[in-house]
Motif scaffolding. Structure first.
Motif, mmCIF file in Angstrom:
data_model
loop_
_atom_site.group_PDB
_atom_site.id
_atom_site.type_symbol
_atom_site.label_atom_id
_atom_site.label_comp_id
_atom_site.label_asym_id
_atom_site.label_seq_id
_atom_site.Cartn_x
_atom_site.Cartn_y
_atom_site.Cartn_z
ATOM 1 N N PRO A 1 8.774 -1.318 33.894
ATOM 2 C CA PRO A 1 8.321 0.009 34.330
ATOM 3 C C PRO A 1 9.143 1.120 33.670
ATOM 4 N N SER A 2 8.467 2.186 33.292
ATOM 5 C CA SER A 2 9.119 3.333 32.672
ATOM 6 C C SER A 2 9.318 4.439 33.709
ATOM 7 N N PRO A 3 10.561 4.888 33.938
ATOM 8 C CA PRO A 3 10.782 5.991 34.883
ATOM 9 C C PRO A 3 10.016 7.252 34.499
ATOM 10 N N ALA A 4 9.902 7.524 33.210
ATOM 11 C CA ALA A 4 9.177 8.715 32.769
ATOM 12 C C ALA A 4 7.694 8.599 33.109
ATOM 13 N N VAL A 5 7.142 7.402 32.941
ATOM 14 C CA VAL A 5 5.739 7.188 33.287
ATOM 15 C C VAL A 5 5.549 7.316 34.801
ATOM 16 N N THR A 6 6.490 6.778 35.565
ATOM 17 C CA THR A 6 6.428 6.922 37.023
ATOM 18 C C THR A 6 6.386 8.391 37.417
ATOM 19 N N ASP A 7 7.248 9.191 36.833
ATOM 20 C CA ASP A 7 7.274 10.623 37.143
ATOM 21 C C ASP A 7 5.933 11.281 36.810
ATOM 22 N N GLY A 8 5.358 10.899 35.672
ATOM 23 C CA GLY A 8 4.072 11.464 35.279
ATOM 24 C C GLY A 8 2.967 11.094 36.249
ATOM 25 N N ILE A 9 2.975 9.833 36.702
ATOM 26 C CA ILE A 9 1.968 9.396 37.672
ATOM 27 C C ILE A 9 2.108 10.167 38.974
ATOM 28 N N LEU A 10 3.334 10.332 39.447
ATOM 29 C CA LEU A 10 3.562 11.065 40.689
ATOM 30 C C LEU A 10 3.083 12.510 40.569
ATOM 31 N N SER A 11 3.310 13.112 39.435
ATOM 32 C CA SER A 11 2.899 14.504 39.231
ATOM 33 C C SER A 11 1.379 14.629 39.192
ATOM 34 N N ARG A 12 0.711 13.755 38.427
ATOM 35 C CA ARG A 12 -0.748 13.849 38.282
ATOM 36 C C ARG A 12 -1.466 13.543 39.597
ATOM 37 N N THR A 13 -0.982 12.543 40.321
ATOM 38 C CA THR A 13 -1.667 12.177 41.570
ATOM 39 C C THR A 13 -1.425 13.205 42.668
ATOM 40 N N ALA A 14 -0.273 13.857 42.664
ATOM 41 C CA ALA A 14 -0.028 14.927 43.643
ATOM 42 C C ALA A 14 -0.940 16.118 43.382
ATOM 43 N N ALA A 15 -1.235 16.372 42.113
ATOM 44 C CA ALA A 15 -2.170 17.449 41.782
ATOM 45 C C ALA A 15 -3.585 17.085 42.219
ATOM 46 N N LEU A 16 -3.914 15.798 42.168
ATOM 47 C CA LEU A 16 -5.244 15.331 42.552
ATOM 48 C C LEU A 16 -5.417 15.282 44.065
ATOM 49 N N VAL A 17 -4.393 14.738 44.742
ATOM 50 C CA VAL A 17 -4.416 14.605 46.203
ATOM 51 C C VAL A 17 -3.072 15.116 46.720
ATOM 52 N N PRO A 18 -2.968 16.370 47.102
ATOM 53 C CA PRO A 18 -1.678 16.929 47.517
ATOM 54 C C PRO A 18 -0.996 16.158 48.644
ATOM 55 N N ALA A 19 -1.746 15.418 49.454
ATOM 56 C CA ALA A 19 -1.153 14.693 50.582
ATOM 57 C C ALA A 19 -0.206 13.584 50.144
ATOM 58 N N VAL A 20 -0.270 13.159 48.864
ATOM 59 C CA VAL A 20 0.634 12.092 48.430
ATOM 60 C C VAL A 20 1.947 12.643 47.884
ATOM 61 N N ALA A 21 2.041 13.944 47.718
ATOM 62 C CA ALA A 21 3.269 14.535 47.178
ATOM 63 C C ALA A 21 4.438 14.272 48.122
ATOM 64 N N GLY A 22 5.520 13.739 47.570
ATOM 65 C CA GLY A 22 6.733 13.533 48.337
ATOM 66 C C GLY A 22 6.739 12.310 49.230
ATOM 67 N N LEU A 23 5.696 11.490 49.198
ATOM 68 C CA LEU A 23 5.704 10.280 50.018
ATOM 69 C C LEU A 23 6.769 9.304 49.502
ATOM 70 N N PRO A 24 7.401 8.523 50.397
ATOM 71 C CA PRO A 24 8.446 7.586 49.961
ATOM 72 C C PRO A 24 7.907 6.584 48.945
ATOM 73 N N VAL A 25 8.610 6.459 47.843
ATOM 74 C CA VAL A 25 8.197 5.540 46.777
ATOM 75 C C VAL A 25 8.709 4.137 47.076
ATOM 76 N N ILE A 26 7.810 3.185 47.068
ATOM 77 C CA ILE A 26 8.179 1.777 47.274
ATOM 78 C C ILE A 26 8.640 1.156 45.962
ATOM 79 N N GLY A 27 7.980 1.520 44.885
ATOM 80 C CA GLY A 27 8.357 0.979 43.582
ATOM 81 C C GLY A 27 7.249 1.141 42.569
ATOM 82 N N SER A 28 7.557 0.791 41.327
ATOM 83 C CA SER A 28 6.582 0.815 40.240
ATOM 84 C C SER A 28 6.296 -0.612 39.793
ATOM 85 N N ARG A 29 5.071 -0.843 39.358
ATOM 86 C CA ARG A 29 4.652 -2.167 38.908
ATOM 87 C C ARG A 29 3.945 -2.034 37.564
#
Length: 289
Positions: free
Chosen positions: A215-243
């Motif tokens: 897993p790439s930390p940079a890719v994880t950050d990008g996914i978190l940013s894009r999905t928060a823009a799509l569904v604001p309710a997921v912003a800041g939710l506790p991260v379990i991990g990347s796969r």
């Protein structure tokens, strides 16, 4: 002695084995490991023919699988859910894949109900339906020596086992976060949010030819940013991990065809769950005519 040996313990191999057994054949599944060692486990496993081109056969497989997963959800099969789903920012002028009840909600949006399979629960349920042997093979001849018919559902390994240079990986990275109670799946180009029972799958990437499983930390950050823009309710939710998983893609689309004593069933890319039960029915037709 088995009538059929299925090579591969992912969603394609297991559904084919279940259908073959239901048709009255003695079946054995050979897999290098249990469900925890398959790319199917990492899949978001939400019904939608991602990165899959239209053919009449692919449409039939997808709708057959839709019907079967819907039936299983009604029967409370472990891990099978139905989720209200929205596609946004996506073309609606060619809905060849449209399931029953889809509604076009705008010039680039549609709403429908999509089955989801929580693979950590669903794959063990499937595995319990058929005999599974932990065994690796270097050649399909090893299985042909022990059964008159072999189903090659080996995913990426088909590149070697079937000598098919059209098979290639497409790396996919996802992020899992805690689910605070979300139930709606949302998909747009470059991002998706798929709530499961206790977590939410945020995605994702599609990187053809990339074999890297780290897993790439940079890719994880990008996914978190894009999905928060799509569904604001997921912003800041506790991260379990990347796969990370490697989708078993194939130039020209899935290969489901008989070649002598071998039935090939591989190359489904990111649509393994979506096409699974339909392809399983096709395998039975090829096996018994």
């Amino acid at each position: 002695m088995a009538d059929v040996i299925v090579i591969g313990g992912g969603i394609i191999g297991l559904t084919a084995a279940v259908r073959l057994q239901g048709a009255g054949l003695a079946v054995e599944v050979w897999s290098p490991g249990g469900p925890d060692h398959t790319v199917s486990l990492i899949s978001a496993a939400v019904w939608y023919p991602s990165y899959t081109d239209y053919t009449p056969q692919v449409r039939r497989w997808a709708l057959d699988a839709y019907d079967e997963f819907t039936r299983q959800a009604a029967a409370s099969v472990p891990g099978v859910l139905l989720r209200p789903t929205r596609n946004v920012g996506m073309p609606v002028d060619d809905l060849w894949w449209a399931p029953p009840g889809l509604t076009v909600t705008g010039t680039d949006s549609a709403a429908f109900v999509a089955p989801m399979a929580e693979m950590a629960r669903y794959l063990p349920w499937l595995s319990a339906q058929v005999p599974v042997v932990q065994r690796s093979v270097a050649s399909l001849d090893e299985a042909l020596a022990e059964a008159p018919l072999v189903v090659n559902a080996s995913g990426l390994a088909a590149r070697t086992l079937a000598g098919d240079d059209a098979v290639f990986p497409a790396r996919g990275q996802i992020v899992l976060v805690r689910n605070p109670g979300l139930t709606e799946s949302v998909r747009t180009p470059g991002a998706y949010v798929h709530p499961r029972s206790s977590d939410v799958v945020l995605g994702g990437t599609f990187e053809p030819g990339n074999w890297d499983l780290t897993p790439s930390p940079a890719v994880t950050d990008g996914i978190l940013s894009r999905t928060a823009a799509l569904v604001p309710a997921v912003a800041g939710l506790p991260v379990i991990g990347s796969r990370v998983g490697l989708r078993p893609c194939r130039r020209g689309g899935p290969r489901v065809a008989r070649e002598g004593q071998i039935i090939h069933a591989y190359g489904h890319g990111g649509a393994g769950m979506t096409l699974s039960w339909g392809c399983a029915a096709e395998v039975v037709r090829l096996a018994i005519g």
